[in-house]
Design a protein around this motif. Structure first.
Motif, PDB file in Angstrom:
ATOM      1  N   GLY A 237       0.829  -1.201   0.000  1.00 47.98           N
ATOM      2  CA  GLY A 237       0.000   0.000   0.000  1.00 47.98           C
ATOM      3  C   GLY A 237       0.862   1.249   0.000  1.00 47.98           C
ATOM      4  N   ASN A 238       0.290   2.348   0.343  1.00 44.86           N
ATOM      5  CA  ASN A 238       1.040   3.607   0.383  1.00 44.86           C
ATOM      6  C   ASN A 238       1.960   3.663   1.600  1.00 44.86           C
ATOM      7  OD1 ASN A 238       1.757   6.106  -0.649  1.00 44.86           O
ATOM      8  ND2 ASN A 238       0.146   7.176   0.460  1.00 44.86           N
ATOM      9  N   ALA A 239       1.607   2.930   2.659  1.00 48.23           N
ATOM     10  CA  ALA A 239       2.332   3.009   3.929  1.00 48.23           C
ATOM     11  C   ALA A 239       3.768   2.490   3.843  1.00 48.23           C
ATOM     12  CB  ALA A 239       1.571   2.233   4.994  1.00 48.23           C
ATOM     13  N   ARG A 240       4.007   1.437   3.079  1.00 47.66           N
ATOM     14  CA  ARG A 240       5.349   0.828   3.024  1.00 47.66           C
ATOM     15  C   ARG A 240       6.063   1.109   1.700  1.00 47.66           C
ATOM     16  NH1 ARG A 240       5.547  -5.210   4.119  1.00 47.66           N
ATOM     17  NH2 ARG A 240       7.761  -4.751   4.180  1.00 47.66           N
ATOM     18  N   LEU A 241       5.524   1.991   0.904  1.00 51.64           N
ATOM     19  CA  LEU A 241       6.091   2.260  -0.416  1.00 51.64           C
ATOM     20  C   LEU A 241       7.525   2.785  -0.337  1.00 51.64           C
ATOM     21  CD1 LEU A 241       5.165   1.836  -3.259  1.00 51.64           C
ATOM     22  CD2 LEU A 241       4.203   4.122  -3.267  1.00 51.64           C
ATOM     23  N   ALA A 242       7.805   3.663   0.610  1.00 52.91           N
ATOM     24  CA  ALA A 242       9.162   4.201   0.768  1.00 52.91           C
ATOM     25  C   ALA A 242      10.156   3.087   1.077  1.00 52.91           C
ATOM     26  CB  ALA A 242       9.189   5.262   1.865  1.00 52.91           C
ATOM     27  N   GLU A 243       9.718   2.107   1.841  1.00 47.85           N
ATOM     28  CA  GLU A 243      10.566   0.963   2.177  1.00 47.85           C
ATOM     29  C   GLU A 243      10.933   0.169   0.920  1.00 47.85           C
ATOM     30  OE1 GLU A 243      10.340  -2.928   5.148  1.00 47.85           O
ATOM     31  OE2 GLU A 243       8.674  -1.512   5.083  1.00 47.85           O
ATOM     32  N   VAL A 244       9.976  -0.022   0.031  1.00 52.65           N
ATOM     33  CA  VAL A 244      10.232  -0.765  -1.206  1.00 52.65           C
ATOM     34  C   VAL A 244      11.186   0.026  -2.113  1.00 52.65           C
ATOM     35  CG1 VAL A 244       9.194  -1.853  -3.228  1.00 52.65           C
ATOM     36  CG2 VAL A 244       7.994  -1.918  -1.042  1.00 52.65           C
ATOM     37  N   PHE A 245      11.016   1.332  -2.166  1.00 57.63           N
ATOM     38  CA  PHE A 245      11.947   2.150  -2.954  1.00 57.63           C
ATOM     39  C   PHE A 245      13.363   2.082  -2.375  1.00 57.63           C
ATOM     40  CE2 PHE A 245       8.148   4.260  -4.791  1.00 57.63           C
ATOM     41  CZ  PHE A 245       8.483   4.094  -6.139  1.00 57.63           C
ATOM     42  N   ALA A 246      13.475   1.927  -1.069  1.00 51.80           N
ATOM     43  CA  ALA A 246      14.793   1.759  -0.441  1.00 51.80           C
ATOM     44  C   ALA A 246      15.417   0.427  -0.863  1.00 51.80           C
ATOM     45  CB  ALA A 246      14.673   1.843   1.077  1.00 51.80           C
ATOM     46  N   TRP A 247      14.600  -0.617  -0.996  1.00 46.72           N
ATOM     47  CA  TRP A 247      15.108  -1.908  -1.470  1.00 46.72           C
ATOM     48  C   TRP A 247      15.619  -1.788  -2.902  1.00 46.72           C
ATOM     49  CZ3 TRP A 247       9.995  -4.770   0.027  1.00 46.72           C
ATOM     50  CH2 TRP A 247       9.891  -4.846   1.415  1.00 46.72           C
ATOM     51  N   ILE A 248      14.873  -1.066  -3.723  1.00 47.42           N
ATOM     52  CA  ILE A 248      15.283  -0.862  -5.111  1.00 47.42           C
ATOM     53  C   ILE A 248      16.612  -0.128  -5.160  1.00 47.42           C
ATOM     54  CG2 ILE A 248      14.715   0.410  -7.228  1.00 47.42           C
ATOM     55  CD1 ILE A 248      11.758  -0.295  -6.653  1.00 47.42           C
ATOM     56  N   ALA A 249      16.753   0.892  -4.323  1.00 44.23           N
ATOM     57  CA  ALA A 249      18.008   1.655  -4.279  1.00 44.23           C
ATOM     58  C   ALA A 249      19.175   0.752  -3.877  1.00 44.23           C
ATOM     59  CB  ALA A 249      17.880   2.823  -3.306  1.00 44.23           C
ATOM     60  N   LYS A 250      18.961  -0.152  -2.935  1.00 43.98           N
ATOM     61  CA  LYS A 250      20.013  -1.077  -2.518  1.00 43.98           C
ATOM     62  C   LYS A 250      20.459  -1.961  -3.692  1.00 43.98           C
ATOM     63  CE  LYS A 250      18.834  -1.483   2.369  1.00 43.98           C
ATOM     64  NZ  LYS A 250      18.392  -2.412   3.427  1.00 43.98           N
ATOM     65  N   ILE A 251      19.496  -2.439  -4.458  1.00 48.41           N
ATOM     66  CA  ILE A 251      19.823  -3.276  -5.619  1.00 48.41           C
ATOM     67  C   ILE A 251      20.589  -2.463  -6.652  1.00 48.41           C
ATOM     68  CG2 ILE A 251      18.849  -4.587  -7.555  1.00 48.41           C
ATOM     69  CD1 ILE A 251      18.651  -6.052  -4.855  1.00 48.41           C
ATOM     70  N   LYS A 252      20.143  -1.241  -6.915  1.00 49.44           N
ATOM     71  CA  LYS A 252      20.820  -0.387  -7.895  1.00 49.44           C
ATOM     72  C   LYS A 252      22.227  -0.011  -7.445  1.00 49.44           C
ATOM     73  CE  LYS A 252      16.781   1.624 -10.133  1.00 49.44           C
ATOM     74  NZ  LYS A 252      16.008   2.844 -10.416  1.00 49.44           N
TER      75      LYS A 252
END
Length: 123
Positions: free
Chosen positions: A33-48
Protein backbone atom coordinates in the motif's frame (compact mmCIF):
# COMPACT_ATOMS: atom_id res chain seq x y z
CA UNK A 1 2.73 -6.41 -17.64
CA UNK A 2 -0.66 -4.75 -17.50
CA UNK A 3 -2.18 -3.26 -14.37
CA UNK A 4 -4.92 -0.96 -13.21
CA UNK A 5 -5.18 1.01 -9.97
CA UNK A 6 -8.58 1.41 -8.34
CA UNK A 7 -9.63 3.61 -5.41
CA UNK A 8 -12.05 1.46 -3.47
CA UNK A 9 -13.96 3.34 -0.73
CA UNK A 10 -14.09 0.21 1.43
CA UNK A 11 -10.67 -1.36 0.86
CA UNK A 12 -8.48 1.56 -0.18
CA UNK A 13 -6.27 1.45 -3.24
CA UNK A 14 -6.38 -1.87 -5.07
CA UNK A 15 -4.19 -3.12 -7.90
CA UNK A 16 -5.81 -5.23 -10.60
CA UNK A 17 -3.47 -7.33 -12.74
CA UNK A 18 -3.69 -10.25 -15.15
CA UNK A 19 -4.06 -13.73 -13.68
CA UNK A 20 -0.38 -14.39 -14.33
CA UNK A 21 0.61 -11.42 -12.16
CA UNK A 22 -2.32 -11.36 -9.72
CA UNK A 23 -0.09 -12.23 -6.76
CA UNK A 24 1.95 -9.08 -7.44
CA UNK A 25 -1.22 -6.99 -7.34
CA UNK A 26 -2.32 -8.66 -4.12
CA UNK A 27 1.12 -8.06 -2.57
CA UNK A 28 1.09 -4.38 -3.54
CA UNK A 29 -2.51 -3.84 -2.43
CA UNK A 30 -2.52 -5.82 0.81
CA UNK A 31 1.05 -5.84 2.08
CA UNK A 32 2.60 -2.63 0.81
CA UNK A 33 0.00 0.00 0.00
CA UNK A 34 1.04 3.61 0.38
CA UNK A 35 2.33 3.01 3.93
CA UNK A 36 5.35 0.83 3.02
CA UNK A 37 6.09 2.26 -0.42
CA UNK A 38 9.16 4.20 0.77
CA UNK A 39 10.57 0.96 2.18
CA UNK A 40 10.23 -0.76 -1.21
CA UNK A 41 11.95 2.15 -2.95
CA UNK A 42 14.79 1.76 -0.44
CA UNK A 43 15.11 -1.91 -1.47
CA UNK A 44 15.28 -0.86 -5.11
CA UNK A 45 18.01 1.65 -4.28
CA UNK A 46 20.01 -1.08 -2.52
CA UNK A 47 19.82 -3.28 -5.62
CA UNK A 48 20.82 -0.39 -7.89
CA UNK A 49 23.78 0.33 -5.58
CA UNK A 50 25.06 -3.21 -5.95
CA UNK A 51 23.40 -5.37 -3.31
CA UNK A 52 22.75 -8.80 -4.83
CA UNK A 53 19.37 -9.63 -3.32
CA UNK A 54 16.71 -8.23 -1.02
CA UNK A 55 14.20 -10.59 0.56
CA UNK A 56 11.04 -9.50 2.37
CA UNK A 57 9.09 -12.29 4.07
CA UNK A 58 5.83 -10.32 4.24
CA UNK A 59 2.64 -11.48 5.94
CA UNK A 60 1.42 -13.71 3.11
CA UNK A 61 3.87 -13.19 0.25
CA UNK A 62 7.65 -13.36 0.09
CA UNK A 63 9.43 -11.01 -2.32
CA UNK A 64 12.90 -11.84 -3.60
CA UNK A 65 14.32 -8.89 -5.50
CA UNK A 66 17.54 -8.84 -7.53
CA UNK A 67 18.98 -7.01 -10.53
CA UNK A 68 17.09 -9.21 -12.96
CA UNK A 69 13.68 -9.83 -11.46
CA UNK A 70 11.17 -9.53 -8.67
CA UNK A 71 9.94 -12.97 -7.59
CA UNK A 72 6.77 -13.28 -5.52
CA UNK A 73 5.90 -16.49 -3.68
CA UNK A 74 2.90 -17.03 -1.44
CA UNK A 75 3.78 -18.56 1.91
CA UNK A 76 1.31 -21.35 1.08
CA UNK A 77 3.94 -22.75 -1.31
CA UNK A 78 6.12 -23.55 1.68
CA UNK A 79 3.41 -25.47 3.54
CA UNK A 80 5.09 -28.83 4.18
CA UNK A 81 2.66 -30.48 6.58
CA UNK A 82 0.35 -32.69 4.50
CA UNK A 83 -1.28 -34.24 7.57
CA UNK A 84 -4.04 -31.63 7.56
CA UNK A 85 -4.73 -32.31 3.87
CA UNK A 86 -5.26 -36.07 4.34
CA UNK A 87 -8.93 -35.64 5.21
CA UNK A 88 -9.56 -34.06 1.78
CA UNK A 89 -7.77 -36.67 -0.37
CA UNK A 90 -11.00 -38.60 -1.10
CA UNK A 91 -12.59 -35.45 -2.50
CA UNK A 92 -10.19 -35.55 -5.48
CA UNK A 93 -9.28 -31.92 -4.93
CA UNK A 94 -6.43 -30.48 -6.93
CA UNK A 95 -4.10 -28.44 -4.75
CA UNK A 96 -2.49 -26.51 -7.58
CA UNK A 97 0.00 -23.74 -6.96
CA UNK A 98 -1.63 -21.53 -9.56
CA UNK A 99 -1.69 -17.93 -8.36
CA UNK A 100 0.84 -18.68 -5.64
CA UNK A 101 3.88 -17.37 -7.49
CA UNK A 102 4.60 -14.64 -9.99
CA UNK A 103 7.59 -12.80 -11.37
CA UNK A 104 8.42 -9.74 -13.39
CA UNK A 105 11.57 -8.05 -14.60
CA UNK A 106 13.34 -5.58 -12.34
CA UNK A 107 12.65 -2.62 -14.66
CA UNK A 108 8.95 -3.53 -14.95
CA UNK A 109 8.78 -3.78 -11.15
CA UNK A 110 10.31 -0.31 -10.79
CA UNK A 111 7.87 1.14 -13.35
CA UNK A 112 4.90 -0.45 -11.53
CA UNK A 113 5.97 1.09 -8.23
CA UNK A 114 6.54 4.53 -9.73
CA UNK A 115 3.08 4.43 -11.34
CA UNK A 116 1.56 3.22 -8.08
CA UNK A 117 3.24 6.04 -6.16
CA UNK A 118 1.90 8.63 -8.62
CA UNK A 119 -1.59 7.17 -8.33
CA UNK A 120 -1.41 7.24 -4.51
CA UNK A 121 -0.35 10.88 -4.63
CA UNK A 122 -3.28 11.70 -6.89
CA UNK A 123 -1.32 12.61 -10.00
Amino acid sequence: MEYQFIKDPLFGIRVRMSDEHSLIGRWLSDEIGNARLAEVFAWIAKIKQGQDTVVDAGREVRLTLNRDEALFEAHALFFNDDSQLDEYRDDALNFADEGLHAACGFEDFCALLEDFQQFCQGR
